[in-house]
Design an enzyme around this catalytic site. Structure first.
Site, PDB file in Angstrom:
ATOM      1  N   SER A   1      44.764  -1.023   0.634  1.00  0.00           N
ATOM      2  CA  SER A   1      45.346   0.860   0.974  1.00  0.00           C
ATOM      3  C   SER A   1      47.061  -0.223   1.783  1.00  0.00           C
ATOM      4  O   SER A   1      48.243   0.498   1.879  1.00  0.00           O
ATOM      5  CB  SER A   1      45.128   1.421   2.178  1.00  0.00           C
ATOM      6  OG  SER A   1      44.829   0.699   2.965  1.00  0.00           O
TER       7      SER A   1
ATOM      8  N   CYS B   1      39.988  -4.560   1.622  1.00  0.00           N
ATOM      9  CA  CYS B   1      40.262  -3.684   2.578  1.00  0.00           C
ATOM     10  C   CYS B   1      38.434  -3.360   2.540  1.00  0.00           C
ATOM     11  O   CYS B   1      37.703  -2.995   1.296  1.00  0.00           O
ATOM     12  CB  CYS B   1      40.395  -2.190   1.289  1.00  0.00           C
ATOM     13  SG  CYS B   1      40.759  -0.854   2.345  1.00  0.00           S
TER      14      CYS B   1
ATOM     15  N   CYS C   1      38.288  -3.702   9.663  1.00  0.00           N
ATOM     16  CA  CYS C   1      39.577  -3.245   9.179  1.00  0.00           C
ATOM     17  C   CYS C   1      40.622  -4.365   8.568  1.00  0.00           C
ATOM     18  O   CYS C   1      40.811  -4.920   9.471  1.00  0.00           O
ATOM     19  CB  CYS C   1      40.172  -1.672   9.131  1.00  0.00           C
ATOM     20  SG  CYS C   1      41.476  -1.647   8.492  1.00  0.00           S
TER      21      CYS C   1
END
Ligand code: DGL
Length: 269
Positions: free
Chosen positions: A9, A72, A186
């Site tokens: 992202s 991701c 993450c």
């Protein structure tokens, strides 16, 4: 030589790209940051699925990638099954929180997991958690806003959010009942590891999944794919693209990776 496609992202996937570069030093990469449609972690799962499908298509059709790395956790949870169905012959590697290595490493049996809200709510994460040693206690913490703060390179916000979320996780240490291992679930959070490390203290291990993902990618590539051949002196090792501001990706890549060139903006619909 066909490149390996990598996307996230935003800038978080650069932490995976760094491990890929170390593991496959002669490979070429194309990196796409979807900063124009981020963050993923607090968005509807359909948004993440649509964006991942669009970027996967772009990398396959425009760049003819020979492998795809979904750098991701949030996109892996939402979209890897769809991507594999769309491209059944393409090697596709995702990233998921390193629960198993963390459990193996922990002496106290208490492991923290920092991840996006979306990752923690996913079926894929539930299945991963279910598969772990029941003797290990995992404490989960969704970190709203942290990926965005890292994306915006906002040190004060990063510090404040890391303090808030580690306070919610602790106590940290090596004594029974204390948390001695924290999973960075993450890919953005690797770039806050210094701040997190100071907050949790020197006895706590922070674990991301960059290296295992890179090793898995390398294992799926045939030697005949060209790794190990010298690239031409003029060929950059990575092409950087973003659906957001080129300057932000360029700045992050310049800070965290070596030898990257200019980043370019691209619209991916
Ligand atoms: N870097 C992404 C991950 O690993 C998520 C960041 C975001 O929320 O966009 O989950």
């Amino acid at each position: 030589m066909q490149p390996i496609g990598v996307f996230d992202s935003g800038v978080g996937g650069l932490s995976v790209l760094k491990a890929l570069r170390q593991t496959l030093p002669h490979a070429r990469f194309v990196y796409v940051s979807d900063a124009g449609h981020a963050p993923y972690g607090e968005r509807d799962v359909h948004h993440v699925l649509d964006r991942s499908a669009a970027i996967g298509r772009h990398l396959v059709e425009e760049h003819e990638v020979r492998a795809l790395v979904v750098a991701c956790n949030t996109a892996t949870a939402a979209a890897i099954a769809t991507l594999r169905a769309n491209y059944p012959t393409l090697p596709i590697v995702g990233v998921e929180p390193a629960l198993k290595p963390a459990a193996a490493r922990s002496r106290t049996g208490v492991v923290g997991v920092l991840a996006t809200r979306s990752t923690l709510a996913s079926d894929k994460f539930a299945a991963l958690l279910q598969a772990q040693d029941p003797e290990v206690r995992f404490v989960l913490q969704a970190c709203d806003g942290l990926a965005a703060a890292i994306e915006n390179a906002d040190p004060e916000k990063i510090r404040a959010l890391c303090a808030r979320y580690t306070t919610a996780l602790g106590p940290f240490g090596n004594a029974p009942g204390q948390m001695d291992t924290v999973v960075l679930g993450c890919t953005h959070y690797t770039f806050a590891a210094d701040v997190l490390g100071t907050l949790v203290g020197p006895n706590v291990m922070l674990m991301d999944a960059g290296l295992p993902v890179a090793q898995r990618t390398a294992s799926l590539l045939a030697p005949s794919d060209g790794d190990g051949l010298a690239t031409g002196a003029a060929a950059p090792w990575v092409d950087l693209w973003t659906t957001g501001a080129a300057s932000a990706l360029e700045h992050a890549a310049g800070r965290w990776l070596h030898g990257t060139g200019a980043a370019r903006h691209v619209e991916i619909a």
